[in-house]
Design an enzyme around this catalytic site. Structure first.
Site, mmCIF file in Angstrom:
data_model
loop_
_atom_site.group_PDB
_atom_site.id
_atom_site.type_symbol
_atom_site.label_atom_id
_atom_site.label_comp_id
_atom_site.label_asym_id
_atom_site.label_seq_id
_atom_site.Cartn_x
_atom_site.Cartn_y
_atom_site.Cartn_z
ATOM 1 N N HIS A 167 0.797 -1.226 0.000
ATOM 2 C CA HIS A 167 0.000 0.000 0.000
ATOM 3 C C HIS A 167 0.823 1.266 0.000
ATOM 4 O O HIS A 167 0.257 2.365 0.054
ATOM 5 C CB HIS A 167 -0.914 0.044 1.225
ATOM 6 N N LYS A 171 0.830 14.596 1.387
ATOM 7 C CA LYS A 171 -0.526 14.881 0.900
ATOM 8 C C LYS A 171 -0.723 16.385 0.655
ATOM 9 O O LYS A 171 -1.693 16.808 0.047
ATOM 10 C CB LYS A 171 -1.572 14.354 1.886
ATOM 11 N N LYS A 203 -14.560 8.441 -3.572
ATOM 12 C CA LYS A 203 -15.821 8.768 -2.879
ATOM 13 C C LYS A 203 -16.323 10.134 -3.323
ATOM 14 O O LYS A 203 -17.515 10.327 -3.579
ATOM 15 C CB LYS A 203 -15.598 8.763 -1.358
ATOM 16 N N THR A 244 -8.498 6.753 -1.883
ATOM 17 C CA THR A 244 -9.846 6.210 -2.070
ATOM 18 C C THR A 244 -10.870 7.317 -1.796
ATOM 19 O O THR A 244 -11.976 7.269 -2.332
ATOM 20 C CB THR A 244 -10.110 5.007 -1.131
ATOM 21 N N LYS A 271 -8.504 13.878 4.682
ATOM 22 C CA LYS A 271 -7.600 12.735 4.679
ATOM 23 C C LYS A 271 -6.636 12.929 5.836
ATOM 24 O O LYS A 271 -6.611 13.985 6.460
ATOM 25 C CB LYS A 271 -6.834 12.646 3.359
ATOM 26 N N ARG A 272 -5.826 11.885 6.123
ATOM 27 C CA ARG A 272 -4.819 12.056 7.160
ATOM 28 C C ARG A 272 -3.909 13.243 6.833
ATOM 29 O O ARG A 272 -3.680 13.559 5.671
ATOM 30 C CB ARG A 272 -3.994 10.762 7.295
HETATM 31 C C1 B1H Z 1 -1.731 3.339 3.092
HETATM 32 C C2 B1H Z 1 -0.639 2.720 4.824
HETATM 33 C C3 B1H Z 1 -0.267 2.435 6.171
HETATM 34 N N1 B1H Z 1 -0.532 2.938 2.704
HETATM 35 C C4 B1H Z 1 1.382 1.763 7.784
HETATM 36 N N2 B1H Z 1 0.133 2.550 3.795
HETATM 37 C C5 B1H Z 1 0.461 1.904 8.793
HETATM 38 C C6 B1H Z 1 1.021 2.027 6.477
HETATM 39 O O1 B1H Z 1 0.015 1.782 11.063
HETATM 40 N N3 B1H Z 1 0.841 1.647 10.121
HETATM 41 O O2 B1H Z 1 1.991 1.259 10.358
HETATM 42 C C7 B1H Z 1 -0.842 2.308 8.508
HETATM 43 C C8 B1H Z 1 -1.190 2.575 7.186
HETATM 44 N N4 B1H Z 1 -1.802 3.209 4.415
HETATM 45 C C9 B1H Z 1 -2.814 3.852 2.206
HETATM 46 O O3 B1H Z 1 -3.549 2.752 1.672
HETATM 47 C C10 B1H Z 1 -2.253 4.661 1.047
HETATM 48 O O4 B1H Z 1 -1.511 5.753 1.533
HETATM 49 C C11 B1H Z 1 -3.406 5.148 0.183
HETATM 50 O O5 B1H Z 1 -2.912 5.814 -0.951
HETATM 51 C C12 B1H Z 1 -4.246 3.967 -0.282
HETATM 52 O O6 B1H Z 1 -5.395 4.421 -0.955
HETATM 53 C C13 B1H Z 1 -4.687 3.145 0.920
HETATM 54 C C14 B1H Z 1 -5.441 1.889 0.513
HETATM 55 O O7 B1H Z 1 -4.728 1.167 -0.433
#
Ligand code: B1H
Length: 832
Positions: A367, A564, A670, A666, A558-559
């Site tokens: 991701h 971003k 939406k 995503t 978003k976060r």
């Molecule tokens: C996304 C994360 C993520 N990518 C580590 N990576 C985390 C990585 O708690 N952690 O350690 C938590 C989250 N999240 C997101 O995934 C992307 O940034 C988005 O672009 C993408 O749409 C989403 C779903 O694929």
């Protein structure tokens, strides 16, 4: 049988208004234990949720039984996050009993909308990754796929965000404190999970070398099941979340010593394992507790999966034909070593066979390519916490490198990059490499992201296994994000093309021909306006700011993360503010800038950007010289429920990440589905959104991923020059640096200015500023022409059908999992 009891048995299934009403009154008294006169809104929520739950239990059991009887191949979605939000509206809508429920409550003198408001959000996720998992659950159930979600039942979901003097402050989110009517505790579904200890070598019965993990600490994983209702209510799948329980023997040891308090303390410490969700979106802390969480839920899930498999099978040969395990990022990637351990150490499968089974069973979704988010656990920690897994990882690595060594033709650089161990500095286990190697398929989440995976992080693996990487562009569920969240638009769409779109979003393309229909446009605008009024009221309630319903609602939700680029957005807002003040006689398009999003508690820069937005908002919103033509709001505590109010009301969707950095996004989907026009870079799924909605119906600006790469590589980028040559950018930055927005602390934003200048502007905010402002101008100009704007908005909605998570999930099902729809068998309902 007691007549009253018998009547309740029948009532539990009734879907008509009378039956629902009687159920509510019974539940309130007999299960919630309240009299109607004393019942609070929360009591009524619990009452209604329990009564609705009754109506799905039969079909839930039918679904589970059918999978079992047919020994269907199941897919297991392992994820540390499931951001499911509220479930009442969703359950009612998917069961098709929203109207009946509303009427039944009416008759009791209650309003369904008020009852719904009493439900806390299940905020078991950070952002996109967790919400994607929730959309996938909805789609698997709606497509009748035998799919299970496995995760952790955190007691504290994502923190609650408040602003105090404009700064983010975090509060614990105790979503379970009043109980959770949707979950079924399964105290009998309990698996031991071990940590620490050491590995003992011995000879097995045939004299082979074997290993056992001894002197380990033990924790129990207890299951809690939540039904996942598919659209139409036919298939009801299961989300199984694990909660940590101390073992009894563990405590008894201390009792014998008489150290009662110590035993209780130990129990609390052990059970901390599933207490809290780590709040870092896309960054990794390297904390031991996090590693333990990952292993805890993965091990329990795998034990559960094997138990289910062994009900029908006596050896593991056909495990890959009966179970597909999807790793949602690397968080459950330790599962690859764990399955090897379970097969080899516990079930006596020989290594090579176990490895073939493991690889055929697992697949992995990446991701993010952000280096700080790529999990790499220190070898020393892994050796201590999971000693047997560390051995297994070494073994996998040795066998792999041995094999590729021949082909690598003495290329040591390549070999060390392929290694599961990063040998630079303190040695670390690269979880991405482990996930890649242990999976038969590896996917990215948008076309661009998948391409970049091949070119960058996984380039060497891609050369080694050219068939393994594939793309699965993300999607969103149209049930929650249009049918439920945007009832005015949903009703309008259904009035024109029927309701087939709810289940098959590709049908929404039939709206395209309505884009030229003036009456339809008028109604489309009316629906949008209704949603904007609702959001305006929400903004007033949350922030005290009054916004104009007819202004352009420009939304970035978003976060909070530097990549971003909320900073780019607020800088443009400052520039626009200056223009409006300089040219008071111009008739400006009124703009409302709406931000929302949480920052990780330890992410100082993101928190400083939050403060900046709040500071700028305060100045702009109180300046009479802009005549209310510009308002800026930052809504607190963005979550799924807030998103359901915001998405339908947006005119413009901000998707402005530095190209190459947002894997997919995503929220972009939406917003476009709800008729917002996107202003965005060619990043993540924006690229594909442009292809679907058409170049004329989206505002694309900025550097491409390739240009970003070249610019950074050239080393020739000089943000100071860019700033010097752009007066409006320079002026905005000067205002920040001289304390116009922070008179109480003029140097407050020094770190931000520093990052943009001496820091080299890693996220290329200054580089994209001018192009972004032009795109914003184009959006404002277009907004003056409401007919043209509406036409494009309709075309956005009409062309988003492909972005349904039903499409995504069916691609996973056919191209990765080989899992097929199974229609539950419902025995004829007998009323006894
Ligand atoms: C996304 C994360 C993520 N990518 C580590 N990576 C985390 C990585 O708690 N952690 O350690 C938590 C989250 N999240 C997101 O995934 C992307 O940034 C988005 O672009 C993408 O749409 C989403 C779903 O694929």
């Amino acid at each position: 049988m007691d007549a009253r009891y018998k009547s309740r048995e029948i009532e539990r299934r009734s879907l008509d208004v009378d039956g629902l009403k009687r159920s509510f009154l019974e539940w309130l008294v007999y299960s919630v234990g309240k009299d109607a006169r004393a019942a609070t809104r929360r009591d009524w929520f619990h009452t209604v949720a329990l009564a609705v739950r009754d109506r799905l239990v039969d079909r839930w059991m039918d679904t589970t039984r059918t999978y079992y009887q047919q020994d269907a191949k199941r897919v297991y979605y392992l994820s540390l996050e499931f951001l499911i939000g509220r479930l009442l509206t969703n359950s009612l809508a998917n069961l098709g009993i929203t109207d009946q429920c509303r009427q039944a409550l009416d008759r009791i003198g209650l309003n369904l909308d008020d009852v719904v408001e009493a439900e806390p959000d299940a905020a078991l996720g950070n952002g996109g990754l967790g919400r994607l998992a929730a959309c996938f659950l909805d789609s698997m159930a709606s497509e009748a796929l035998p799919g299970y979600g496995y995760g952790i039942r955190y007691e504290f979901g994502l923190f609650e965000q408040r602003f105090e003097h404009g700064w983010q402050v975090e509060y614990p989110e105790q979503w379970l404190q009043f109980g959770n009517p949707w979950e079924f505790p399964r105290p009998e579904v309990l698996y031991p999970v071990q940590f620490y200890g050491r590995v003992e070598e011995f000879r097995d019965s045939v004299g082979e070398r074997a290993y056992r993990w001894v002197d380990a600490e033990r924790v129990l994983a207890m299951a809690y099941d939540t039904p996942v209702v598919g659209y139409g209510g036919d298939t009801i799948n299961t989300l199984r979340l694990w909660s940590a329980r101390a073992t009894r023997d563990f405590n008894f040891g201390h009792f014998n010593d008489g150290a009662y308090m110590k035993a209780v303390e130990q129990k609390v410490l052990t059970e901390n394992l599933s207490r809290v969700l780590y709040p870092n979106d896309a960054t990794e802390g390297g904390k031991e507790l996090r590693l333990k969480q990952e292993y805890f839920f993965t091990s329990a899930s795998l034990q559960d999966i094997l138990r289910r498999y062994l009900q029908h099978h006596s050896n593991f040969d056909s495990l890959p034909d009966k179970a597909a395990i999807q790793l949602n990022d690397t968080h459950p990637a330790i599962g690859i070593a764990e399955l090897m351990r379970l097969l080899v150490d516990q079930h006596g499968v020989v290594w090579d066979k176990a490895w073939d089974i493991t690889r055929a069973t697992f697949s992995y979704t990446n991701h993010t390519l952000l280096p700080e988010a790529l999990e790499a656990w220190p070898v020393r920690m892994m050796e201590r916490v999971l000693p047997r897994h560390m051995q297994i990882i070494y073994e996998i690595n040795a066998k792999f490198l041995n094999r590729s060594k021949a082909r690598a033709a003495g290329d040591n650089g390549r070999l060390s990059r392929l290694s599961l161990i990063d040998e630079r500095g303190d040695r670390r286990v690269r979880m991405g490499n482990l996930a890649f190697l242990g999976s038969h398929k590896v996917n990215g989440v948008s076309a661009l992201h998948t391409e970049l995976m091949k070119q960058t992080v996984f380039a060497d693996f891609h050369a080694e296994f050219p068939e393994r990487i594939n793309n699965k562009t993300n999607g969103i569920t149209p049930r929650r994000w249009l049918h439920q969240a945007n009832q005015p638009l949903a009703a309008l769409i259904t009035s024109r093309i029927g309701n087939g779109w709810i289940k098959d979003l590709s049908q929404i393309s039939a709206l395209a021909e309505k884009a030229d229909d003036l009456v339809f446009r008028e109604e489309f605008r009316r629906a949008k306006r209704k949603n904007k009024k609702r959001l305006a009221a929400y903004i007033a309630r949350q922030t005290g700011v009054d916004v104009q319903v007819d202004s352009l609602f420009d939304v970035q939700v978003k976060r909070m993360h530097e990549y971003k680029r909320q900073l780019l957005n607020i800088l443009q807002a400052i520039a626009l503010y200056n223009e409006m003040r300089d040219n008071p006689t111009v008739s400006w398009v009124p703009v409302t800038k709406i931000f929302a999003g949480k920052a990780a508690p330890s992410y100082h820069m993101a928190k400083l950007i939050i403060k900046l937005i709040n500071d700028v908002a305060k100045v702009v919103n109180h300046d009479p010289s802009v005549h209310d033509n510009l308002k800026i709001v930052l809504l607190p505590n963005y979550n799924v429920t807030a998103a359901e109010i915001i998405m339908p009301a947006a005119d413009l969707s901000e998707q402005i990440s530095t190209a190459g950095m947002e894997a997919s996004g995503t929220g972009n989907m939406k917003l476009a589905l709800n008729g917002a026009l996107t202003i965005g870079t060619l990043d993540g799924a924006n690229v594909e959104i442009r292809e679907h909605v058409g170049d004329d119906n989206i505002f694309i600006f900025g550097l491409t991923a390739e240009e970003v790469n070249d610019l950074r590589a050239s080393g020739g980028f000089n943000p100071r020059e860019v700033i010097a040559s752009n007066p409006s950018l320079k002026r905005a930055l000067d205002m920040i640096s001289t304390g116009v927005f922070s008179p109480d602390d003029p140097h407050r934003y020094h770190p931000i200015l520093q990052a943009l200048t001496d820091g080299g502007d890693h996220f290329l905010v200054t580089a994209d500023f001018s192009d972004y402002c032009q795109a914003q101008q184009a959006a404002m100009d277009l907004y003056r022409d409401q007919e043209e704007w509406t036409r494009k908005a309709i075309l956005n909605t009409a062309n988003m059908g492909w972005f349904s998570s039903d499409r995504t999930i069916m691609e996973y099902a056919t191209e990765i999992w080989d899992v097929h729809p199974v229609k539950p068998e419902h025995p004829a309902e007998t009323e006894t």
